[in-house]
Design a protein around this motif. Structure first.
Motif, mmCIF file in Angstrom:
data_model
loop_
_atom_site.group_PDB
_atom_site.id
_atom_site.type_symbol
_atom_site.label_atom_id
_atom_site.label_comp_id
_atom_site.label_asym_id
_atom_site.label_seq_id
_atom_site.Cartn_x
_atom_site.Cartn_y
_atom_site.Cartn_z
ATOM 1 N N SER A 191 2.451 -2.626 -0.032
ATOM 2 C CA SER A 191 2.281 -3.955 0.582
ATOM 3 C C SER A 191 1.682 -3.874 1.977
ATOM 4 C CB SER A 191 3.645 -4.675 0.647
ATOM 5 O OG SER A 191 4.213 -4.805 -0.637
ATOM 6 N N ASP A 194 -1.112 -6.313 2.681
ATOM 7 C CA ASP A 194 -0.541 -7.648 2.818
ATOM 8 C C ASP A 194 0.048 -7.827 4.210
ATOM 9 O OD1 ASP A 194 0.355 -10.195 2.222
ATOM 10 O OD2 ASP A 194 2.191 -9.469 1.240
ATOM 11 N N TRP A 195 0.752 -6.813 4.692
ATOM 12 C CA TRP A 195 1.337 -6.879 6.032
ATOM 13 C C TRP A 195 0.249 -7.024 7.096
ATOM 14 C CZ3 TRP A 195 5.335 -7.488 9.207
ATOM 15 C CH2 TRP A 195 5.237 -6.991 10.508
ATOM 16 N N SER A 197 -2.697 -8.129 6.941
ATOM 17 C CA SER A 197 -3.476 -9.368 6.882
ATOM 18 C C SER A 197 -2.646 -10.611 7.180
ATOM 19 C CB SER A 197 -4.116 -9.518 5.487
ATOM 20 O OG SER A 197 -3.115 -9.648 4.491
ATOM 21 N N SER A 198 -1.320 -10.467 7.219
ATOM 22 C CA SER A 198 -0.478 -11.661 7.347
ATOM 23 C C SER A 198 0.465 -11.671 8.533
ATOM 24 C CB SER A 198 0.353 -11.845 6.067
ATOM 25 O OG SER A 198 1.261 -10.758 5.897
ATOM 26 N N ARG A 242 8.574 -12.700 2.848
ATOM 27 C CA ARG A 242 7.423 -11.953 2.315
ATOM 28 C C ARG A 242 7.818 -10.521 1.929
ATOM 29 N NH1 ARG A 242 2.457 -14.300 3.865
ATOM 30 N NH2 ARG A 242 1.524 -12.595 2.656
#
Length: 374
Positions: A191, A194-195, A197-198, A242
């Motif tokens: 992930s 994901d981390w 980018s978020s 998340r």
């Protein structure tokens, strides 16, 4: 591997002597079962007391022997465990230079021969019980220190989700001011994109491009993230939604030094206690073994009186026959028992005195019992 010994006694016929029986036994063993170790077990003339006392004592001797044997094995196993931890395993454990019965000598100063047999047995039992209690206390203290060390090591060796992070974080990784703070986020390896980018958009008060990867293991990666202090709780909630884990962490050099000192002290304490416990076990094993041999001597003496009668006239020996030679050795021992003694080894129902073999299916016309050394 355990070594089985037979402790036995043979009757000395009228007009005979223990020396002549010993010579005959040596000759027979040499001819028919030469692979059998044979030692003379020298027992002094002890205080006989009354027949009732002997019978009463006989009932307790087997249970007491099991207890003493058990304590001996506990100490032996503890020694082996401690030696494995240190990486040094001794080939054999000696007692005063020997690990057998061939040099057994009765300790008159410790166990006066004029003392009642029950008093000697009770004294031996009490001494062994005290050693067992001391062993439990010492092992418990040592195990407690090992447990604390294992807990620390698990925290340091576990995944990033549970391990201690203090040795992974450097002062320059942390921003701590009146308005800003740095958090540590544990992110699944899969992930990480994901981390990255978020994380900036999880809340409105995250410092852009503030996340840096500090460490990675087989499951997780550890990232920093800097944000306004007032937004910490909100960020933790959004991160959890998340599936990002924010670890509670406060960088404190003094705390880190304290943990390091605690670890070093525990390691030192463990080694000191291990060495002390091992030395105590060596000494105590010798004491238990010596007491056990005196106990065996009392047991042979009392059972021989019950088996052969008075006055005391018997030869006591220790044998260690291989399994394949046991039947031969039994036959030799039985052949050296004269018929005149047969009344003493019959069961009480047959009109004999009973004793050690009373009621046993494998009764022999001589005193015999087995002890196991590991």
């Amino acid at each position: 591997m355990a070594t089985r010994y037979w402790v036995a006694s043979l009757p000395v016929g009228q007009g005979g002597s223990a020396s002549s029986v010993w010579n005959r036994l040596q000759e027979s063993i040499s001819k028919q079962a030469f692979d059998t170790s044979l030692y003379r077990f020298n027992i002094p003339n002890l205080r006989v007391g009354t027949l009732d006392l002997l019978l009463s004592l006989s009932d307790d001797l087997s249970k007491a022997n099991n207890f003493i044997e058990g304590v001996s094995h506990k100490i032996r196993r503890q020694i082996e465990e401690l030696e494995r931890v240190s990486g040094v395993v001794s080939s054999s454990l000696t007692v005063d230079g020997v690990y057998d019965f061939c040099r057994f000598m009765w300790d008159e100063a410790k166990y006066p021969t004029m003392s009642p047999l029950k008093e000697i047995v009770d004294g031996i039992h009490g001494q062994i019980a005290k050693i067992e209690d001391d062993l439990k206390v010492r092992v418990s203290e040592y195990s407690n220190v090992r447990s604390q060390l294992n807990t620390i090591n698990r925290k340091q060796a576990g995944s990033l989700a549970v391990r201690d992070l203090s040795n992974l974080v450097k002062p320059e990784d942390i921003v701590s001011s009146e308005h800003l703070t740095t958090l540590l986020a544990v992110v699944s390896k899969y992930s990480q994109k994901d981390w990255l980018s978020s994380y900036e958009s999880l809340t409105s008060y995250v410092v852009p491009r503030s996340s840096k990867k500090l460490h990675e293991d087989n499951e997780y990666a550890l990232y920093t993230v800097t944000l306004f202090s007032r937004d910490v709780d909100n960020f933790k909630t959004k991160a959890r939604e998340r599936n990002f884990q924010v670890r509670d962490f406060e960088y404190n050099p003094e705390t880190q030094d304290s943990r390091k000192q605690e670890l070093e002290k525990l390691m030192q304490d463990q080694e000191t206690m291990r060495s002390s416990l091992l030395q105590w076990c060596y000494t105590s094993y010798g004491e238990v073994f010596s007491s056990w041999m005196h106990f065996c001597a009392v047991r042979v003496f009392s059972e021989s009186i019950l088996r052969y009668g008075l006055p005391p006239s018997f030869l006591s020996v220790v044998l260690s026959p291989p399994l394949k030679s046991e039947k031969k050795v039994r036959s030799i021992l039985e052949g050296m028992c004269s018929n005149s003694n047969s009344t003493f080894w019959k069961t009480e129902d047959d009109g004999g005195m009973g004793g050690l073999a009373a009621g046993e299916a494998d009764a022999h016309p001589y005193v015999s019992f087995t002890i196991n050394l590991i």
